[in-house]
Design an enzyme around this catalytic site. Structure first.
Site: not given
Ligand code: ATP
Ligand code: MG
Length: 553
Positions: A37, A262, A272
């Protein structure tokens, strides 16, 4: 750990792909994608996903797309998109196709209409809070919305008017009609479209409704003919929804979602949103601050793409979330830099030494090796003269045991030059050492001194020839291994993560340092030129120390 080129490890995703190819599952194709994103800069966690997706494609002769998942216009922008493209390229990968979820807005809309026509989506008036309240809990089923059985024709009409901009933001949502009693809460009629009047950095004001992530992602994968849709573990519970949407729509292909753990790295943050907070609240100097775990920050710190790729291979791939020690990343950085960084001389905290028996005004140019283990990297010439600067802590008045550097009355070799002996220590009125008087042995250039052994070697620069430099030393950004566990992660910021040494001296050749080169300064670490160097001012960043000194104290 092996120090050779890392061989691909037998991770479970490689096994699945190998198996699928054998079974001709996706007509013998392998197609992956990396779907960020554009709401921030990429970080080291993304590198794991990039290396995996592009790596699998390369290994199996497949393709890998870069796809921007840009359905949240309030947080996304062009700067982030550009930085992501730059960082993926820098890591060493080339995408097969560059796509955006927003490329598919029209198709996504058509598919939503199809779901409505099939009686599998409805327009709901419940507010976000009401939807949450109706959704139930892990132990209690949800309650159907009063709008759940709205007639198809009415849903089609309302959805068209949502798109046409007839309603206020949040007044309606489009929901998939799945199962309000599902044990998986993601399946309890998730919202798939919302009304949001926000300018989109690519589609401008063409849309006032935007599709939700889960709905968009699977269709985007299918439209690109992705075979293996690799994502992180938190999407495991979303997989039934991924499959449900594609099953209802009978898209031309049905990619297979596979989840992996992850990357979580100690002493830093890989989110982020939080990295954005560090930047906007000025806890760091921008997204590319060398203390940041962003690819831009690591690059500016002097970390190479090779070290990051090596790290991603080494940490492997599992289905279990775990923490990786910062030492593993630093190990990979050192492995690469030890082999490839050019050796150079710099003194961070200069101490003046005068060679009493060296002729006044004389300069010798000494050839010093750029890399002791790699003669092919050549030599450079370093000016030597009567007054030199050495590192303050390469001299000890009261040497600790086994100290091999300079002491009063002792000898040491100057790297690539002569053996010197300290004859006198000069102090100022406060008792601080300001200068060392020394003698040099002219018969020791490139050879051992007669009849005695000199063990220590230290670096030096010639005072009149050296260039002034600012050197920035970095430490870990957080002072606890898992800052996310703190009530407020900002409280765990390491206040001493940056030390600026303004009055350093580097050998003359570094005045022309190449911004892409990496340097090893003896004993003090690996360094690279910072982009703040300008108009004759030199600024160097320390990438990493030579050894892991952190865990010990
Ligand atoms: P963040 O919370 O930092 O925004 P994200 O997962 O929302 O992370 P995306 O831009 O959606 O960020 O991520 C793009 C891809 O990178 C996704 O497939 C995601 O699963 C993967 N990814 C993100 N963070 C990590 C991580 N720490 N380790 C491995 N893969 C990651
Ligand atoms: Mg995200």
């Amino acid at each position: 750990m092996s120090t050779n080129e890392t061989l691909p490890s037998a991770n479970f995703i490689r096994q699945i792909v190998t198996h699928d190819l054998k079974e001709n599952k996706h007509n013998g194709r392998v197609a992956t994608r990396f779907p960020p994103e554009p709401n921030g800069y990429l970080h080291i966690g993304h590198a794991k996903s990039i290396c995996l997706n592009f790596g699998i494609a390369a290994e199996f002769g497949g393709t890998c797309n870069l796809r921007f998942d840009d359905t949240n216009p309030e947080k996304e922008n062009i700067e982030y998109m550009e930085s992501i493209e730059r960082d993926v390229r820098w890591l060493g990968f080339t995408w097969s196709g560059l796509y955006h979820a927003s490329d598919y807005f029209e198709q996504l809309y058509d598919y939503a209409v199809q779901l409505i026509q099939q009686g599998q989506a409805y327009v709901d008036t419940l507010s976000a809070d009401e939807i949450r309240a109706y959704r139930g809990t892990l132990t209690e089923p949800g309650k159907p919305s009063p709008d759940r059985n709205r007639p198809i024709a009415e849903n089609l009409d309302l959805f068209a008017r949502m798109r046409a901009g007839e309603f206020a933001d949040g007044q309606y949502v489009l929901r998939a009609k799945i199962d309000m009693a599902s044990p998986n809460i993601n399946m309890r009629d998730p919202a798939i479209y919302r009304i949001r009047r926000v300018h989109h950095h690519r589609t401008g004001d063409a849309w006032c409704i935007y599709p939700m992530y889960d709905y968009t992602h699977c269709i985007s994968d299918a439209l690109e003919d992705i075979t293996h849709s690799l994502c992180t573990l938190e999407f495991e519970d979303h997989r039934p929804l991924y499959d449900w949407v594609l099953d209802q729509l009978q898209t031309p292909s049905h990619p297979q979602q596979i989840e992996f753990a992850r990357l979580q790295l100690e002493y830093t943050i890989v989110s982020k949103r939080k990295l954005n907070q560090l930047v906007t609240e000025k806890h760091v100097h921008g997204w590319d601050d060398p203390r940041m775990p962003t690819l831009a920050g690591l690059r500016r710190a002097g970390v190479t793409p090779k070290a990051i790729r090596d790290f991603c291979e080494r940490i492997g791939l599992t289905k279990q979330n775990s923490w990786i020690e910062m030492g593993v990343l630093e190990y990979c950085i050192r492995e690469d830099l030890n082999e490839n960084a050019l050796r150079a001389m710099a003194v961070l905290q200069p101490l003046r030494i005068v060679l009493d028996n060296y002729p006044d005004g004389q300069t010798e140019l000494l050839d010093v090796s750029n890399h002791p283990q790699r003669p092919e990297l050549g030599k450079r010439s370093v000016p030597f003269s009567k007054v030199l600067l050495i590192e303050q802590d390469d001299f000890a008045e009261l040497p600790p045991p086994k100290y091999k550097r300079l002491v009063e009355g002792g000898e040491v070799r100057l790297r690539g030059a002569y053996v010197i002996k300290c004859t006198e220590v000069i102090k100022n009125a406060d008792g601080q050492i300001i200068e060392l008087r020394c003698s040099y042995d002219p018969d020791t250039l490139g050879k051992n001194p007669e009849g005695r052994k000199v063990k220590g070697v230290i670096q030096w620069v010639s005072e009149i020839h050296a260039a002034a430099a600012e050197i920035r030393l970095y430490d870990r950004l957080f002072s606890v291994p898992n800052p996310d566990n703190e009530a407020n992660f900002l409280d765990a910021i390491n206040k001493d993560s940056l030390t600026v040494l303004e009055d350093c001296r580097v050998e003359a050749s570094l005045a022309d340092a190449n911004p892409d080169s990496r340097y090893q300064f003896e004993r003090t670490g690996y360094f690279c030129l910072d982009k703040d160097s300008a108009n004759g001012k030199l600024v160097f960043n320390r990438t990493v120390t030579l050894r892991d000194g952190w865990v010990k104290d």
